[in-house]
Design an enzyme around this catalytic site. Structure first.
Site, PDB file in Angstrom:
ATOM      1  N   ASN A 178       0.847  -1.190   0.000  1.00 12.64           N
ATOM      2  CA  ASN A 178       0.000   0.000   0.000  1.00 12.64           C
ATOM      3  C   ASN A 178       0.884   1.241   0.000  1.00 12.64           C
ATOM      4  O   ASN A 178       2.114   1.135  -0.023  1.00 12.64           O
ATOM      5  CB  ASN A 178      -0.964  -0.016   1.196  1.00 12.64           C
ATOM      6  CG  ASN A 178      -0.238  -0.096   2.524  1.00 12.64           C
ATOM      7  OD1 ASN A 178       0.458   0.840   2.921  1.00 12.64           O
ATOM      8  ND2 ASN A 178      -0.390  -1.224   3.220  1.00 12.64           N
ATOM      9  N   ASP A 183      -4.249  -6.778   4.941  1.00  7.83           N
ATOM     10  CA  ASP A 183      -5.237  -7.706   5.488  1.00  7.83           C
ATOM     11  C   ASP A 183      -5.090  -9.100   4.893  1.00  7.83           C
ATOM     12  O   ASP A 183      -5.436 -10.096   5.537  1.00  7.83           O
ATOM     13  CB  ASP A 183      -6.649  -7.190   5.227  1.00  7.83           C
ATOM     14  CG  ASP A 183      -6.941  -5.896   5.975  1.00  7.83           C
ATOM     15  OD1 ASP A 183      -6.481  -5.773   7.123  1.00  7.83           O
ATOM     16  OD2 ASP A 183      -7.601  -5.011   5.409  1.00  7.83           O
ATOM     17  N   LYS A 203       9.394 -15.808 -11.065  1.00  7.74           N
ATOM     18  CA  LYS A 203       8.578 -14.725 -11.611  1.00  7.74           C
ATOM     19  C   LYS A 203       7.500 -15.289 -12.528  1.00  7.74           C
ATOM     20  O   LYS A 203       7.781 -16.119 -13.395  1.00  7.74           O
ATOM     21  CB  LYS A 203       9.470 -13.743 -12.375  1.00  7.74           C
ATOM     22  CG  LYS A 203       8.698 -12.600 -13.008  1.00  7.74           C
ATOM     23  CD  LYS A 203       9.624 -11.685 -13.796  1.00  7.74           C
ATOM     24  CE  LYS A 203       8.834 -10.591 -14.510  1.00  7.74           C
ATOM     25  NZ  LYS A 203       9.703  -9.720 -15.324  1.00  7.74           N
ATOM     26  N   ASP A 217      -4.457 -10.539  12.777  1.00 10.53           N
ATOM     27  CA  ASP A 217      -4.765  -9.180  13.225  1.00 10.53           C
ATOM     28  C   ASP A 217      -3.843  -8.839  14.391  1.00 10.53           C
ATOM     29  O   ASP A 217      -4.056  -9.285  15.527  1.00 10.53           O
ATOM     30  CB  ASP A 217      -6.233  -9.100  13.656  1.00 10.53           C
ATOM     31  CG  ASP A 217      -6.687  -7.675  13.924  1.00 10.53           C
ATOM     32  OD1 ASP A 217      -5.884  -6.890  14.474  1.00 10.53           O
ATOM     33  OD2 ASP A 217      -7.839  -7.357  13.587  1.00 10.53           O
ATOM     34  N   PHE A 272      -4.694   2.600  14.721  1.00 11.01           N
ATOM     35  CA  PHE A 272      -4.886   3.601  13.677  1.00 11.01           C
ATOM     36  C   PHE A 272      -5.895   3.078  12.669  1.00 11.01           C
ATOM     37  O   PHE A 272      -5.883   1.891  12.324  1.00 11.01           O
ATOM     38  CB  PHE A 272      -3.562   3.917  12.980  1.00 11.01           C
ATOM     39  CG  PHE A 272      -2.849   5.106  13.564  1.00 11.01           C
ATOM     40  CD1 PHE A 272      -2.687   6.281  12.828  1.00 11.01           C
ATOM     41  CD2 PHE A 272      -2.360   5.064  14.845  1.00 11.01           C
ATOM     42  CE1 PHE A 272      -2.043   7.373  13.370  1.00 11.01           C
ATOM     43  CE2 PHE A 272      -1.709   6.151  15.403  1.00 11.01           C
ATOM     44  CZ  PHE A 272      -1.556   7.315  14.655  1.00 11.01           C
ATOM     45  N   LYS A 293     -14.170   0.177  14.633  1.00  4.82           N
ATOM     46  CA  LYS A 293     -12.882  -0.509  14.779  1.00  4.82           C
ATOM     47  C   LYS A 293     -12.461  -0.564  16.246  1.00  4.82           C
ATOM     48  O   LYS A 293     -11.932  -1.583  16.706  1.00  4.82           O
ATOM     49  CB  LYS A 293     -11.815   0.189  13.942  1.00  4.82           C
ATOM     50  CG  LYS A 293     -10.475  -0.529  13.948  1.00  4.82           C
ATOM     51  CD  LYS A 293      -9.514   0.079  12.937  1.00  4.82           C
ATOM     52  CE  LYS A 293      -8.216  -0.724  12.865  1.00  4.82           C
ATOM     53  NZ  LYS A 293      -7.296  -0.210  11.818  1.00  4.82           N
TER      54      LYS A 293
END
Length: 423
Positions: free
Chosen positions: A230, A299, A309, A328, A345, A359
């Protein structure tokens, strides 16, 4: 349009030493060449800097340079005729917020250990208010010398004595030295010294607290060259680590794959995947008082890793692969028999308050810090939303973006307030 504080959309420049009076002492070593940049950064941070130079220091850098950068005449003579009362060592230290000696040579450290007062720098350090009261002036020294001089038992003995007498001794860098040798003894870089000085002068509401922080993204490999990740830069987590260390905490930072410098005084552990982060955090969490889960942990991860590859080979059909859920980390830490105080967060793209509230309940943690991730990933400024059992609170209170270090300091103060016993 002319920018004013009211209409300027940019976060204002941070001046961490604004209004503070710093006495900068230079003893005679080649590292004096770094002292000009150090002085420039101190002034840029808002400090009012008064320079004291030994005769040896004047052989390496001119007083004219230091006067031009500080805006004040340089002091070097015990018998300075410019002082109406003839006491520059008293006038320099009364009202000062700190004395910083950089470079502090082996000879300078020896003189400080002995309480010598035969030059203005030694006399000034000796004359500073050094007790525990409000007028106390911290003495911070940045050693600089040849590797053999640094390692010599006499230098280490003198350094221990100076610290025992109340000074703060910064570390040294390792590397190539002016003499051509390689090893420990180089003076820290100017920016590192400023960071250390800010930490010394900061309040310590987290003194004695052990804090574990995760930061950055995780990378879940698909094949040897591709993966799922991300846009988290890690800047917020690294800023929290620095702010917590400034506040007196003992900080361990578990970092995903980011290219950021480790804050001074912080222990860093690098990981790559969510599983690696989990395996580091879970055993460590029980040894810490606070856990701040800043990292943007993936996640999901591929259920199987291709050993080579994945090639197109002219195929028109994209490859498919099965995903499996990652553990988690925050929930696992919160579920420990004696969990640390957990701060989660929530990086959301919509309905920030709602998702943060949900959350917090789902993870069973006392505090969730929400932010709009896509709007802030990689940026140097941000705003936060604190969500606890009592409701929601924007940070900062006026809702204007702050640079991430300033924001981290506010968050650390909030955490410290929550840890403090009720009065």
């Amino acid at each position: 349009m002319t920018r004013t504080p009211e209409n300027d959309p940019r976060p204002s420049a941070r001046r961490d030493l604004d209004g503070l009076r710093i006495v900068l002492g230079l003893s005679g070593g080649i590292a004096c060449y770094k002292s000009a940049e150090l002085l420039r950064l101190l002034v840029k941070a808002g400090a009012d800097v008064h320079v004291v130079m030994t005769e040896g220091a004047r052989r390496f850098i001119t007083p004219d340079t230091m006067q031009a950068l500080s805006g004040h005449p340089v002091a070097s003579d015990i018998w300075d005729a410019r002082e109406p009362n003839g006491m520059p060592h008293i006038n320099l230290t009364r009202g000062a917020d700190a004395i910083l000696v950089a470079p502090a040579t082996a000879d300078c450290i020896a003189r400080l250990a002995q309480g010598r007062a035969d030059d203005l720098l030694g006399l000034t350090c000796l004359a500073r208010p050094w007790g525990s009261g409000a007028e106390r002036v911290p003495l911070v020294i940045a050693p600089a010398m040849n590797r053999e001089m640094w390692a010599h038992p006499a230098t280490q003995r003198n350094l221990r004595q100076v610290v025992a007498d109340g000074a703060v001794a910064l570390g040294v860098d390792a590397g190539e030295q002016a003499c051509g040798e390689v090893g420990d003894g180089r003076m820290l870089e100017a920016a590192q010294i400023v960071e250390e000085l800010i930490a010394v002068l900061s309040p310590k509401p987290l003194a004695g607290v052990r804090m574990l922080i995760t930061a950055g993204p995780t990378f879940e490999a698909i094949d040897p060259v591709r993966g799922i990740t991300n846009l988290s830069s890690g800047k917020m987590g690294f800023s929290i680590a620095r702010a917590a260390r400034e506040a007196g905490a003992e900080v361990t930072l578990v970092a995903g794959p980011v290219h950021l410098d480790t804050p001074r005084g912080v222990q860093r552990i690098d990981v790559r995947s969510a599983a690696q982060m989990h395996d580091v955090v879970l055993p460590a969490a029980a040894r810490h008082d606070v856990f701040v889960a800043t990292a943007a942990v993936a996640d999901w991860r591929p259920a199987a890793l291709s050993q080579h590859k994945i090639k197109k080979d002219g195929k028109k059909v994209a490859p498919t692969f099965e995903l499996t859920e990652n553990a988690d980390i925050l929930a696992a830490v919160a579920a420990l028999p004696q969990p640390p105080y957990c701060v989660g967060f929530a990086a959301e793209s919509e309905k920030l308050a709602q998702h943060a509230r949900e959350k917090r309940v789902r993870k069973k943690v006392p505090l969730i810090v929400g932010n709009l991730g896509p709007a802030t990933f990689g940026r140097d400024d941000n705003t936060l939303l604190l969500v606890d059992a009592h409701g929601e609170q924007p940070l900062p209170a006026d809702g204007r973006p702050l640079d991430k270090l300033a924001l981290a300091r506010e968050l650390v103060r909030e955490i410290a307030a929550r840890l403090a016993p009720p009065r």
